[in-house]
Design an enzyme around this catalytic site. Structure first.
Site, short mmCIF file in Angstrom:
data_model
loop_
_atom_site.label_atom_id
_atom_site.label_comp_id
_atom_site.label_asym_id
_atom_site.label_seq_id
_atom_site.Cartn_x
_atom_site.Cartn_y
_atom_site.Cartn_z
N HIS A 9 -1.94 -8.53 -17.45
CA HIS A 9 -3.28 -8.04 -17.09
C HIS A 9 -3.68 -6.89 -18.02
CE1 HIS A 9 -2.21 -9.32 -12.74
NE2 HIS A 9 -3.09 -10.20 -13.19
N LYS A 39 -4.59 -15.20 0.08
CA LYS A 39 -3.28 -14.59 -0.16
C LYS A 39 -3.06 -13.41 0.77
CE LYS A 39 -3.20 -15.67 -5.10
NZ LYS A 39 -3.13 -15.11 -6.46
N ARG A 83 -3.45 -18.07 -19.48
CA ARG A 83 -2.05 -18.24 -19.84
C ARG A 83 -1.76 -19.65 -20.31
NH1 ARG A 83 0.03 -16.31 -14.11
NH2 ARG A 83 -1.72 -17.68 -13.68
N SER A 128 1.49 -12.35 -10.80
CA SER A 128 1.79 -11.36 -9.76
C SER A 128 2.74 -11.93 -8.72
CB SER A 128 0.48 -10.89 -9.10
OG SER A 128 -0.32 -10.21 -10.04
#
Length: 160
Positions: free
Chosen positions: A17, A41, A91, A128
């Site tokens: 990040h 989440k 990514r 994360s």
């Protein structure tokens, strides 16, 4: 003045990040790091903790502000903050396929454009979720997260 938004839940912020945000700060006059709540989440860190870690980590970067995104649409957040660009790090092709429909919708809703930055290959394996899992199992995450995050993630156990 070109203002951009780098959105994310940042639970926790990791070096992938930071790398994308730092590159965005060199491309735009101002970058708002919009810390969001992801209703799908269960966060390990509160919104205030995530904002504190981001602020502490990004303090030396030029033109960066950290703000809560709130409950509304990202496109509306951008419009209300005068930002014409969303910056997203990618990514892999999986990220691209996930992000492209959202970019199209945000552009159609408010005209905000999305700029994709390919993540540095040193960080493309980071997420994360993976950081939290490795830390919860006692793994060393110090190479993957900023000091502000490492300090908090190792300080007190959280219920994951």
């Amino acid at each position: 003045m070109m203002r951009a938004v780098c959105p994310g839940s940042f639970d926790p912020l990791h070096n992938g990040h930071v790398e994308v945000i730092a590159r965005a700060s060199s491309l735009f006059d101002e970058v708002i790091v919009a810390v969001s709540m992801n209703p799908s989440k269960k966060p390990r860190f509160s919104l205030n903790e995530r904002m504190d870690m981001a602020s502490e980590t990004l303090t030396l970067l030029r033109g960066i502000t950290v703000e809560p995104m709130g409950d509304g649409l990202l496109a509306e957040f951008c419009r209300s903050h005068g930002a014409g660009v969303i910056v997203k790090g990618l990514r892999s092709a999986v990220d691209y396929n996930y992000e492209v429909p959202m970019a199209a919708m945000n552009r159609q809703l408010t005209g905000v454009e999305t700029v994709f930055l390919a993540g540095d290959s040193h960080y493309t394996h980071l997420s994360s979720t993976l950081i939290k899992e490795v830390a919860s199992l006692g793994g060393d995450i110090s190479d993957y997260v900023p000091r502000a995050v490492h300090k908090r993630i190792t300080a007190a156990p959280h219920n994951d």
